[in-house]
Scaffold this motif. Structure first.
Motif, mmCIF file in Angstrom:
data_model
loop_
_atom_site.group_PDB
_atom_site.id
_atom_site.type_symbol
_atom_site.label_atom_id
_atom_site.label_comp_id
_atom_site.label_asym_id
_atom_site.label_seq_id
_atom_site.Cartn_x
_atom_site.Cartn_y
_atom_site.Cartn_z
ATOM 1 N N GLU A 32 0.614 -1.396 -0.045
ATOM 2 C CA GLU A 32 0.190 -0.598 -0.286
ATOM 3 C C GLU A 32 0.730 0.583 0.120
ATOM 4 O OE1 GLU A 32 -2.728 -0.427 3.361
ATOM 5 O OE2 GLU A 32 -3.360 -2.121 3.114
ATOM 6 N N ALA A 33 1.632 1.616 0.362
ATOM 7 C CA ALA A 33 2.933 2.227 0.607
ATOM 8 C C ALA A 33 4.495 1.648 0.081
ATOM 9 C CB ALA A 33 3.654 3.330 1.689
ATOM 10 N N LYS A 34 5.694 2.313 -0.525
ATOM 11 C CA LYS A 34 6.745 1.982 -0.737
ATOM 12 C C LYS A 34 7.189 1.059 0.591
ATOM 13 C CE LYS A 34 9.516 4.695 -2.203
ATOM 14 N NZ LYS A 34 10.079 6.586 -2.863
ATOM 15 N N PHE A 35 8.035 0.342 0.005
ATOM 16 C CA PHE A 35 8.470 -0.520 1.096
ATOM 17 C C PHE A 35 9.795 0.146 2.004
ATOM 18 C CE2 PHE A 35 12.523 -2.997 2.417
ATOM 19 C CZ PHE A 35 12.064 -4.196 3.262
ATOM 20 N N SER A 36 10.370 0.820 1.130
ATOM 21 C CA SER A 36 11.666 1.865 2.141
ATOM 22 C C SER A 36 10.213 2.293 3.196
ATOM 23 C CB SER A 36 12.182 3.170 0.957
ATOM 24 O OG SER A 36 11.453 3.528 0.276
ATOM 25 N N THR A 37 9.354 3.191 2.732
ATOM 26 C CA THR A 37 8.224 3.531 3.221
ATOM 27 C C THR A 37 8.131 3.320 4.400
ATOM 28 O OG1 THR A 37 7.751 5.321 2.000
ATOM 29 C CG2 THR A 37 6.275 5.025 3.598
ATOM 30 N N TRP A 38 7.447 1.968 4.607
ATOM 31 C CA TRP A 38 6.759 1.242 5.573
ATOM 32 C C TRP A 38 8.488 0.294 6.552
ATOM 33 C CZ3 TRP A 38 7.626 -4.581 5.549
ATOM 34 C CH2 TRP A 38 7.352 -5.242 6.238
ATOM 35 N N LEU A 39 10.015 0.635 5.429
ATOM 36 C CA LEU A 39 10.396 0.260 6.743
ATOM 37 C C LEU A 39 10.866 0.894 7.554
ATOM 38 C CD1 LEU A 39 13.104 -1.696 6.950
ATOM 39 C CD2 LEU A 39 14.455 -0.697 5.319
ATOM 40 N N TYR A 40 11.052 2.346 6.986
ATOM 41 C CA TYR A 40 11.492 3.381 8.098
ATOM 42 C C TYR A 40 9.964 4.116 8.296
ATOM 43 C CZ TYR A 40 15.719 4.062 5.348
ATOM 44 O OH TYR A 40 17.109 4.126 5.147
ATOM 45 N N GLN A 41 9.616 3.610 8.534
ATOM 46 C CA GLN A 41 7.977 3.665 9.475
ATOM 47 C C GLN A 41 8.351 2.483 10.910
ATOM 48 O OE1 GLN A 41 4.507 2.728 7.792
ATOM 49 N NE2 GLN A 41 3.196 4.714 10.144
ATOM 50 N N ILE A 42 8.658 1.366 10.182
ATOM 51 C CA ILE A 42 8.709 0.576 11.969
ATOM 52 C C ILE A 42 9.745 1.486 12.598
ATOM 53 C CG2 ILE A 42 9.942 -2.089 11.968
ATOM 54 C CD1 ILE A 42 8.338 -2.874 9.162
ATOM 55 N N ALA A 43 11.305 1.155 11.935
ATOM 56 C CA ALA A 43 12.646 1.695 12.818
ATOM 57 C C ALA A 43 11.785 3.126 13.504
ATOM 58 C CB ALA A 43 13.125 2.399 11.385
ATOM 59 N N HIS A 44 11.208 4.171 12.830
ATOM 60 C CA HIS A 44 10.349 5.723 13.317
ATOM 61 C C HIS A 44 9.949 4.674 14.853
ATOM 62 C CE1 HIS A 44 8.676 8.493 14.118
ATOM 63 N NE2 HIS A 44 7.364 8.359 14.363
ATOM 64 N N ASN A 45 8.838 3.317 14.357
ATOM 65 C CA ASN A 45 8.197 3.496 15.625
ATOM 66 C C ASN A 45 9.101 2.076 17.014
ATOM 67 O OD1 ASN A 45 5.625 3.824 14.676
ATOM 68 N ND2 ASN A 45 4.743 1.799 13.398
ATOM 69 N N ARG A 46 9.733 1.993 16.380
ATOM 70 C CA ARG A 46 10.833 0.762 17.130
ATOM 71 C C ARG A 46 11.498 2.326 18.210
ATOM 72 N NH1 ARG A 46 10.132 -1.022 19.675
ATOM 73 N NH2 ARG A 46 12.259 -1.961 20.173
ATOM 74 N N VAL A 47 11.824 2.892 17.410
ATOM 75 C CA VAL A 47 12.646 4.194 17.943
ATOM 76 C C VAL A 47 11.951 4.847 19.061
ATOM 77 C CG1 VAL A 47 13.578 6.545 17.802
ATOM 78 C CG2 VAL A 47 14.288 4.434 16.379
#
Length: 191
Positions: free
Chosen positions: A77-92
């Motif tokens: 539904e979104a670019k993979f990189s957006t999804w990946l960085y959202q996961i990282a952002h949530n972890r931080v």
């Protein structure tokens, strides 16, 4: 299909989204390609956000573990990189929330600040390394939310909309944070 200079993907290669879908279907080499393409930029992003090598490594591994765990449920539904960085952002965000503190200045911050040369002296002709170091210090002094949008915009070359998706705020908030951050950086870096 145009060459994506940020991710070193060659023409004709599957997109990140196609790679993750293939990995979800059992193609381990698809994951290896994704990991290889994104590991450096993601780790650098986390390290700059956290300013702690060990913690960055921990959250880096955790981010990839979450990608692996979610591979069967992933929908592009979104670019993979957006999804990946959202996961990282949530972890931080989860990390800081759990610790209930923001990163503090290093113990030797005052000493380091005293060693910064006066911009009006002949030392003004700084080497490329010293210029990068000044920029790094200026970035480190930004509030976390402003530093994050600057790094996502400049290093990952993400759009305001993509940054908003990652950080969970609207486009105008991203734009505002970016503007304030750039003003602070200009003020810090002007002679």
């Amino acid at each position: 299909m145009a060459k994506d200079r940020r991710l070193d993907r060659k023409q004709g290669e599957p997109t990140d989204e196609e790679q993750l879908l293939a990995y979800g279907a059992g193609d381990v080499t698809a994951f290896q390609a994704l990991y290889s393409r994104h590991r450096g930029p993601l780790f650098r992003h986390l390290h700059r956000q956290l300013r702690d090598q060990g913690l960055a490594e921990e959250l880096f591994q955790d981010t990839w573990q979450r990608v692996i765990t979610a591979r069967d449920r992933y929908r592009p539904e979104a670019k993979f990189s957006t999804w990946l960085y959202q996961i990282a952002h949530n972890r931080v965000t989860d990390h800081w929330r759990a610790r209930q503190h923001r990163p503090s200045a290093p113990d030797d911050a005052a000493e380091l600040a005293e060693r910064v040369p006066d911009p009006e002296t002949p030392e003004r002709a700084l080497s490329a390394f010293e210029e990068r170091r000044r920029l790094q210090r200026a970035l480190e002094d930004l509030p976390d939310d402003q530093r994050e949008v600057v790094l996502l915009r400049l290093e990952q070359e993400l759009s305001l909309e993509e940054i908003g998706e990652i950080t969970g705020v609207g486009r105008e908030t991203v734009k505002s944070r970016l503007r304030y951050a750039m003003d602070k950086l200009r003020g810090r870096l002007q002679p």
